[in-house]
Design an enzyme around this catalytic site. Structure first.
Site, PDB file in Angstrom:
ATOM      1  N   HIS A  75       0.881  -1.406  -0.129  1.00 44.72           N
ATOM      2  CA  HIS A  75       0.120   0.067  -0.123  1.00 44.72           C
ATOM      3  C   HIS A  75       0.974   1.259  -0.154  1.00 44.72           C
ATOM      4  CE1 HIS A  75       0.348  -0.148   4.533  1.00 44.72           C
ATOM      5  NE2 HIS A  75       0.330   1.066   4.305  1.00 44.72           N
ATOM      6  N   ASP A 120       0.010  -7.585   1.539  1.00 42.93           N
ATOM      7  CA  ASP A 120       0.424  -6.270   1.488  1.00 42.93           C
ATOM      8  C   ASP A 120       1.998  -6.126   1.652  1.00 42.93           C
ATOM      9  OD1 ASP A 120       0.568  -3.651   1.933  1.00 42.93           O
ATOM     10  OD2 ASP A 120      -0.102  -3.299   3.931  1.00 42.93           O
ATOM     11  N   GLN A 207       1.489   6.509  12.429  1.00 46.07           N
ATOM     12  CA  GLN A 207       1.667   7.030  11.001  1.00 46.07           C
ATOM     13  C   GLN A 207       3.094   7.116  10.587  1.00 46.07           C
ATOM     14  OE1 GLN A 207      -0.075   8.880  13.589  1.00 46.07           O
ATOM     15  NE2 GLN A 207      -2.283   8.187  13.080  1.00 46.07           N
ATOM     16  N   GLY A 208       3.379   6.911   9.327  1.00 48.24           N
ATOM     17  CA  GLY A 208       4.620   6.966   8.914  1.00 48.24           C
ATOM     18  C   GLY A 208       5.619   5.592   9.135  1.00 48.24           C
ATOM     19  N   ASP A 209       5.004   4.824   9.755  1.00 46.37           N
ATOM     20  CA  ASP A 209       5.861   3.115   9.839  1.00 46.37           C
ATOM     21  C   ASP A 209       5.197   2.256   8.951  1.00 46.37           C
ATOM     22  OD1 ASP A 209       7.245   4.233  12.103  1.00 46.37           O
ATOM     23  OD2 ASP A 209       5.763   3.919  13.436  1.00 46.37           O
ATOM     24  N   SER A 210       4.324   2.510   8.131  1.00 41.23           N
ATOM     25  CA  SER A 210       4.057   1.492   7.200  1.00 41.23           C
ATOM     26  C   SER A 210       5.137   1.040   6.428  1.00 41.23           C
ATOM     27  CB  SER A 210       2.970   2.102   6.300  1.00 41.23           C
ATOM     28  OG  SER A 210       1.764   1.803   6.797  1.00 41.23           O
TER      29      SER A 210
END
Length: 263
Positions: A75, A120, A207-210
């Site tokens: 993603h 994913d 947020q930002g660790d994906s």
């Protein structure tokens, strides 16, 4: 429910500012908007502690799979094909360090059949190989899909918070598929996803660790990757553990894709 833990728009701009050494923008995350997670409840990692960690310019994390390949989340990227728009930052815990290594991408391989529900994972091929940094092997059996895991990233240190200049780390315990599925109302794909976190919350990716790795020690006390940061309901909320791509399930497919990319 916040599904992805990736950055878009203003938050990605903020990441670029952090990397460049300019001011950081803080943008609150809307309750139903895609956001990328950062490590909540973490502490600063030491320089060289996790040399395989990668920061990606679109606002995601990743791990160095080989000298030319970064393993991240599907993603986080577009369709499979030539892509020269991504910059990978490696070799530092401080994104503003003068010793940071930056390399452009030249190709993206997104998991076949990816449609936003499972599968994913993705590989990013770098234009030039990176030398002098350790890679992170992936688990090819379920032997390590339990216990206590390490998470790390430059994402937000609180839900809706700003991206971080310094790499943060934390540890989280395995959560069974049955418990995780109960928490998420049956949305977990048990064969493809693995959950980790505390029932009381407080520690999580955000947020930002994906796309970043979840990893642990193997039988030889070496780091091995067991998960890829994928999604969750907010960050570090009680009874909502982080949801990660279960790398062991896709190990052979990832290896085949890596071979086809020359890495």
């Amino acid at each position: 429910m916040v599904r992805w833990r990736t950055l878009t728009g203003l938050l990605a701009t903020a990441l670029a500012a952090v990397t460049a050494g300019s001011l950081t923008l803080t943008a609150p995350a809307a309750a139903d908007s895609p956001v990328t997670p950062n490590v909540v409840g973490g502490t600063r990692a030491a320089q060289g502690e996790f040399p395989f960690m990668v920061r990606l310019s679109m606002g995601c994390g990743g791990a160095l799979y080989s000298a030319r390949l970064v393993l991240t989340a599907a993603h986080c990227v577009g369709a499979t094909g030539t892509n020269t728009t991504i910059t990978a930052t490696l070799g530092v815990v401080d994104l503003q360090s003068s010793s940071r290594i930056t390399v452009r991408s030249n190709y993206v391989y997104r998991a076949p059949g990816y449609n936003g529900n499972g599968r994913d994972w993705a590989l990013i091929r770098l234009a030039t190989p990176v030398t002098g940094l350790s890679t992170l092997p992936i688990a090819n059996t379920t032997a390590y899909d339990s216990g206590t895991f390490t998470i790390a990233g430059w994402g937000a240190a609180r839900e809706g918070g700003a991206q971080q200049r310094y790499l943060l780390k934390a540890t989280v315990p395995f959560v069974s598929d049955s418990t995780c599925n109960s928490n998420y109302g049956g949305d977990i794909i048990a064969a493809q996803e693995i959950c980790a976190g505390y029932a009381s919350g407080g520690v999580d990716t955000c947020q930002g660790d994906s796309g970043g790795p979840m990893f642990r020690r193997d039988a030889n006390n070496a780091w091995i990757q067991v998960g890829i940061v994928s999604w969750g309901n907010g960050c570090a909320r009680p009874n909502y553990p982080g949801v990660y791509t279960q790398v062991s399930y896709f190990a052979s497919t990832i290896a085949s894709a890596a071979a086809s990319l020359g890495g």
